[in-house]
Design an enzyme around this catalytic site. Structure first.
Site, PDB file in Angstrom:
ATOM      1  N   CYS A   3     -39.884 -36.757  87.666  1.00  0.00           N
ATOM      2  CA  CYS A   3     -40.772 -37.295  88.372  1.00  0.00           C
ATOM      3  C   CYS A   3     -41.853 -35.983  88.708  1.00  0.00           C
ATOM      4  CB  CYS A   3     -40.586 -38.267  89.315  1.00  0.00           C
ATOM      5  SG  CYS A   3     -39.957 -39.837  88.826  1.00  0.00           S
ATOM      6  N   HIS A   4     -41.286 -35.272  89.713  1.00  0.00           N
ATOM      7  CA  HIS A   4     -42.132 -34.221  90.174  1.00  0.00           C
ATOM      8  C   HIS A   4     -41.471 -32.746  90.361  1.00  0.00           C
ATOM      9  CE1 HIS A   4     -43.448 -38.100  92.056  1.00  0.00           C
ATOM     10  NE2 HIS A   4     -44.875 -37.517  91.669  1.00  0.00           N
ATOM     11  N   GLY A   5     -40.449 -32.595  89.556  1.00  0.00           N
ATOM     12  CA  GLY A   5     -39.720 -31.565  89.311  1.00  0.00           C
ATOM     13  C   GLY A   5     -38.999 -30.741  90.283  1.00  0.00           C
ATOM     14  N   SER A   6     -38.470 -31.616  91.182  1.00  0.00           N
ATOM     15  CA  SER A   6     -37.489 -30.899  92.121  1.00  0.00           C
ATOM     16  C   SER A   6     -36.287 -30.557  91.457  1.00  0.00           C
ATOM     17  CB  SER A   6     -37.108 -32.233  93.159  1.00  0.00           C
ATOM     18  OG  SER A   6     -38.307 -32.088  94.067  1.00  0.00           O
TER      19      SER A   6
END
Length: 203
Positions: free
Chosen positions: A159-162
């Site tokens: 989703c957001h690259g963590s």
């Protein structure tokens, strides 16, 4: 009052037999109808997974393999780490936001160690990113093209690259604020895990 006055035709032996048979059939149908209702009150596997501890057989979980079970409506990962995977944990530490898992809520005390587990090779974690709750993907291959040559293997939130290492510890400068959660768990035997309860959980 005669039986004819009380219920016309009730004195007829054939009618009395019919009334008894009808009453008996009604009782049988009532019991039959109650069985599914009573059965519906028995906790199903999903109901147990929604709150109660879940027991898992890990006998067939091969080194390097990940399995997913459900507990409290969440995906819980069970990863059997290889010696190479365990060795990668030390290499990742310099890049992590919280290598020592300082936040108490991230794990029970028995998982506050370098491998974040009871037994080094068996890693148990809630498979939800601590940013917005997406489920990270496993990217176990070291040096994965999209993550760079120095990638030691771990998990990537789509989703957001963590990114997280193979102990669920988050990398620095990522949206996820904390490491992945390690749920309460205990070993019932060498090959069986209970997730959602441990020695400190009240009976």
């Amino acid at each position: 009052m005669t039986c004819e006055t009380w219920a016309p035709g009730a004195c007829d032996p054939a009618r009395r037999s019919l009334l008894r048979a009808t009453a008996g059939a009604g009782s049988v149908l009532a019991v039959a109808a109650a069985v599914p209702f009573v059965a519906s009150l028995t906790p199903s596997q999903r109901a147990r997974a929604a709150g109660a501890p879940v027991e898992v057989d890990i006998d067939k979980l091969a080194p390097g393999e990940l399995m997913v079970v459900e507990w409290r409506g969440k995906p819980v990962w069970i990863l059997r780490r290889t010696p190479e995977m365990l060795a990668s944990l030390a290499r990742a530490e310099q890049h992590l936001a919280d290598p020592g898992s300082a936040v108490d809520a991230q794990q029970p005390d028995y998982a506050r160690n370098a491998h974040r587990s009871i037994r080094p090779e068996i890693f148990v974690a809630v498979g939800l990113c601590t940013h917005l709750g997406c489920s990270p993907s496993s990217v176990f291959e070291p040096g994965h093209g999209a993550l760079g040559a120095d990638w030691p293997g771990g998990f990537l939130c789509p989703c957001h690259g963590s990114t997280f290492d193979l102990a669920g510890r988050v990398y620095r400068n990522k949206p996820a604020p904390t490491n992945l959660e390690v749920p309460p768990h205990t070993f019932l035997s060498d090959t069986r895990l209970r997730i959602g309860a441990d020695a400190g959980t009240p009976a």
